[in-house]
Design a protein around this motif. Structure first.
Motif, short mmCIF file in Angstrom:
data_model
loop_
_atom_site.label_atom_id
_atom_site.label_comp_id
_atom_site.label_asym_id
_atom_site.label_seq_id
_atom_site.Cartn_x
_atom_site.Cartn_y
_atom_site.Cartn_z
N ALA A 62 0.98 -1.40 0.10
CA ALA A 62 0.00 -0.04 -0.09
C ALA A 62 0.94 1.24 0.05
CB ALA A 62 -0.83 0.11 1.25
N ARG A 63 2.17 1.08 0.31
CA ARG A 63 3.26 2.20 0.30
C ARG A 63 3.65 2.38 -0.84
NH1 ARG A 63 6.35 0.04 5.36
NH2 ARG A 63 5.60 -1.76 4.65
N ARG A 64 3.47 1.89 -2.00
CA ARG A 64 4.12 1.70 -3.26
C ARG A 64 4.10 3.08 -3.95
NH1 ARG A 64 3.44 -1.46 -8.75
NH2 ARG A 64 2.68 0.52 -10.03
N SER A 65 3.08 3.77 -3.93
CA SER A 65 3.07 5.17 -4.45
C SER A 65 3.96 6.15 -3.57
CB SER A 65 1.76 5.89 -4.58
OG SER A 65 0.88 5.13 -5.48
N GLU A 66 3.96 6.08 -2.37
CA GLU A 66 4.62 6.98 -1.41
C GLU A 66 6.04 6.82 -1.70
OE1 GLU A 66 5.07 7.84 3.37
OE2 GLU A 66 3.44 6.55 2.59
N ALA A 67 6.28 5.47 -1.76
CA ALA A 67 7.92 5.01 -1.72
C ALA A 67 8.56 5.58 -3.14
CB ALA A 67 8.28 3.59 -1.60
N LEU A 68 7.65 5.44 -4.18
CA LEU A 68 7.90 5.61 -5.57
C LEU A 68 8.21 7.15 -5.62
CD1 LEU A 68 8.52 4.28 -8.18
CD2 LEU A 68 6.35 4.86 -8.84
N ARG A 73 18.11 9.76 -2.78
CA ARG A 73 19.35 10.02 -2.44
C ARG A 73 19.85 9.64 -0.98
NH1 ARG A 73 22.67 15.99 -2.63
NH2 ARG A 73 24.73 15.21 -1.78
N ALA A 74 19.05 10.12 -0.02
CA ALA A 74 19.21 9.69 1.46
C ALA A 74 19.03 8.15 1.78
CB ALA A 74 18.26 10.56 2.42
N PRO A 75 17.96 7.54 1.26
CA PRO A 75 18.02 5.79 1.51
C PRO A 75 19.12 5.28 0.92
CG PRO A 75 15.64 6.90 0.55
CD PRO A 75 16.55 7.95 0.54
N THR A 76 19.59 5.76 -0.22
CA THR A 76 20.87 4.98 -0.94
C THR A 76 22.06 5.30 0.10
OG1 THR A 76 19.85 5.37 -3.11
CG2 THR A 76 22.20 4.99 -2.90
N GLN A 77 22.06 6.61 0.54
CA GLN A 77 23.29 6.67 1.40
C GLN A 77 23.29 5.82 2.80
OE1 GLN A 77 26.22 7.86 0.75
NE2 GLN A 77 27.03 8.02 2.80
N ARG A 78 22.02 5.85 3.29
CA ARG A 78 21.81 5.18 4.24
C ARG A 78 22.29 3.47 4.04
NH1 ARG A 78 15.84 5.81 5.87
NH2 ARG A 78 16.28 4.08 7.30
N ALA A 79 21.76 2.98 2.71
CA ALA A 79 22.10 1.66 2.30
C ALA A 79 23.59 1.44 2.12
CB ALA A 79 21.49 1.23 1.03
N ARG A 80 24.35 2.46 1.56
CA ARG A 80 25.70 2.31 1.76
C ARG A 80 26.54 2.28 2.95
NH1 ARG A 80 25.80 7.11 -2.75
NH2 ARG A 80 25.68 5.74 -4.88
N CYS A 135 14.93 3.02 -2.29
CA CYS A 135 13.68 4.04 -1.98
C CYS A 135 13.31 3.68 -0.32
CB CYS A 135 12.37 3.65 -2.61
SG CYS A 135 12.72 4.03 -4.39
N SER A 136 12.63 4.92 0.28
CA SER A 136 12.51 4.50 1.73
C SER A 136 11.18 3.86 2.02
CB SER A 136 12.42 6.08 2.42
OG SER A 136 12.02 5.73 3.78
N CYS A 137 11.09 2.93 2.72
CA CYS A 137 10.17 1.94 3.02
C CYS A 137 9.51 2.37 4.45
CB CYS A 137 10.55 0.49 2.89
SG CYS A 137 9.13 -0.69 3.23
N VAL A 143 14.12 0.00 0.63
CA VAL A 143 13.73 -1.03 -0.41
C VAL A 143 14.50 -0.88 -1.85
CG1 VAL A 143 11.47 0.12 -1.11
CG2 VAL A 143 11.81 -2.18 -1.61
N SER A 144 14.84 -1.57 -2.42
CA SER A 144 15.40 -1.41 -3.75
C SER A 144 14.65 -0.77 -4.72
CB SER A 144 16.07 -2.94 -4.34
OG SER A 144 16.81 -3.50 -3.52
N SER A 145 15.02 0.01 -5.46
CA SER A 145 14.17 0.89 -6.46
C SER A 145 13.94 -0.09 -7.55
CB SER A 145 15.13 1.82 -7.07
OG SER A 145 16.08 1.61 -7.75
N PRO A 146 12.81 0.10 -8.26
CA PRO A 146 12.30 -0.58 -9.59
C PRO A 146 13.52 -1.05 -10.28
CG PRO A 146 10.55 0.84 -9.10
CD PRO A 146 11.63 1.30 -7.93
N GLU A 147 14.34 0.12 -10.49
CA GLU A 147 15.50 -0.16 -11.28
C GLU A 147 16.57 -1.24 -10.81
OE1 GLU A 147 13.30 3.35 -12.36
OE2 GLU A 147 14.56 2.72 -10.28
N PHE A 148 16.91 -1.04 -9.56
CA PHE A 148 17.90 -1.79 -8.96
C PHE A 148 17.32 -3.31 -8.68
CE2 PHE A 148 20.66 -2.26 -4.89
CZ PHE A 148 21.94 -2.86 -5.84
#
Length: 364
Positions: A62-68, A73-80, A135-137, A143-148
């Motif tokens: 249900a959070r698909r649209s919000e996450a998209l 940038r920030a979620p990707t840095q948190r992941a790194r 993307c932020s979940c 969560v991995s972005s659709p492209e990743f």
């Protein structure tokens, strides 16, 4: 403790700025509402959803649209930062409940903290993380972005399965356990997938993913539209007929002088080659579920042919399901598009039947 923080070189973005804040021994700065150590700790405890679990999130959450729509940038840095941690991941019960069927796929930074149980499957990711990969979940979950996710699935899917997934991600439907449902908007586009893969140099599955993107088309509205497009347009080696790629669900504005006769201001063609003024229209309950929809299609087709001068080829499920009938249909489309069919048997027929086995439903 985070390995980066232990070395006194933890780098985190300021809350409202794109600048870097460096923490070193004797110079622990505080920002936002917490200390540098606490913020580093939370970043390191972030859970990274990946592979099949990420795909399930994008298909059903249900959070698909919000996450998209959230910044990446920030979620990707948190992941790194999280991938540099040296502590095993503890997946909260709430996350296991949300993804109750199957194991939860996550990324970890080293083999030493890898775990595989009935409910958890961790994948080691020691390579660079491309920009905009997450993307932020929720607070501690990205969560991995659709492209990743598309790139990750390249390591587990066949080339045909990956192309099929790409059509879905770039289309307006999502697969469910019980079939499929209509989505409000595509998760990504062919262009976005291509740009992401160009920044993902040296990663696993990259060559297969780049190959798959070459055959994708935006805008598919159902699995059957995807199957028909793949059977028609994939190269001979993959079992398709190599027809030039059309546009799917192509919108044409009806001139104001003709709207009264056409009964609408916009026509949507299931499959269209605009330069050739040629369309393929689906006339079957495989694509449309009731008689009213089929009748609506017939009226749309008549308006299209008479008023706008488009040639239309009608496609039924019976034609797609029967290989001989489909071959005759393809020859008709090939003549209309100027394509000369030059496939060689028996190799092509074997590849074509293998493709049919992958993309067509087995119950009809």
């Amino acid at each position: 403790m985070c390995a980066a923080f232990a070395k006194k070189t933890c780098r985190l973005p300021r809350r409202n700025q794109g600048e870097w804040c460096i923490f070193r021994r004797g110079n622990r700065q505080a920002f936002g509402n917490g200390s540098a150590r606490m913020r580093c700790y939370h970043a390191c405890m972030t859970i990274l959803l990946s592979h099949t679990t990420a795909l399930r999130f994008w298909r059903s959450s249900a959070r698909r649209s919000e996450a998209l729509a959230s910044p990446r940038r920030a979620p990707t840095q948190r992941a790194r930062i999280a991938l540099s941690r040296c502590k095993k991941v503890e997946v909260p019960t709430s996350l296991l409940i949300e993804f109750e069927s199957g194991a939860v796929d996550i990324l970890v930074g080293s083999k030493g903290i890898r775990a595989r149980t009935a409910r958890l499957a961790s994948h080691v990711w020691s390579l660079p993380v491309p920009n905009n990969s997450f993307c932020s979940c929720s607070k501690n979950v990205v969560v991995s972005s659709p492209e990743f996710c598309f790139l990750q699935m390249a390591s587990t899917l066949s080339i045909v399965g990956l192309i099929q997934l790409g059509f879905e991600l770039c289309g307006t439907y999502v697969m469910r356990d019980e079939g499929f449902s209509v989505a409000e908007e595509p998760l990504t586009t062919v262009a976005q997938l291509g740009r992401f893969l160009e920044t993902a140099q040296g990663l696993r599955g990259l060559d297969k993913a780049k190959r798959a993107v070459r055959y994708l088309i935006n805008g598919s509205a159902s699995p059957m539209e995807t199957a028909f497009a793949m059977l028609l347009c994939l190269p001979y080696a993959l079992g398709g007929y190599g027809i030039s790629r059309p546009q799917l669900n192509y919108r044409v504005e009806v001139p104001a002088s003709l709207r009264a006769e056409a009964g609408r201001s916009i026509l949507v063609f299931d499959m269209c080659w605009p330069a050739l003024r040629l369309t393929c229209e689906y006339d079957s309950n495989t694509w449309h579920s009731d008689a009213a929809a089929i009748d609506k299609d017939a009226r749309r087709r008549n308006a299209m042919l008479i008023l706008l001068g488009y040639r239309s080829i009608t496609v039924s499920w019976a034609q797609v399901a029967d290989p001989a009938a489909f071959n005759r249909l393809v020859r008709q489309i090939a003549r209309a598009t100027g394509k000369r069919l030059r496939y060689r048997d028996p190799g092509f027929t074997r590849a074509h039947f293998a493709l049919r086995e992958c993309v067509l439903p087995h119950r009809r």
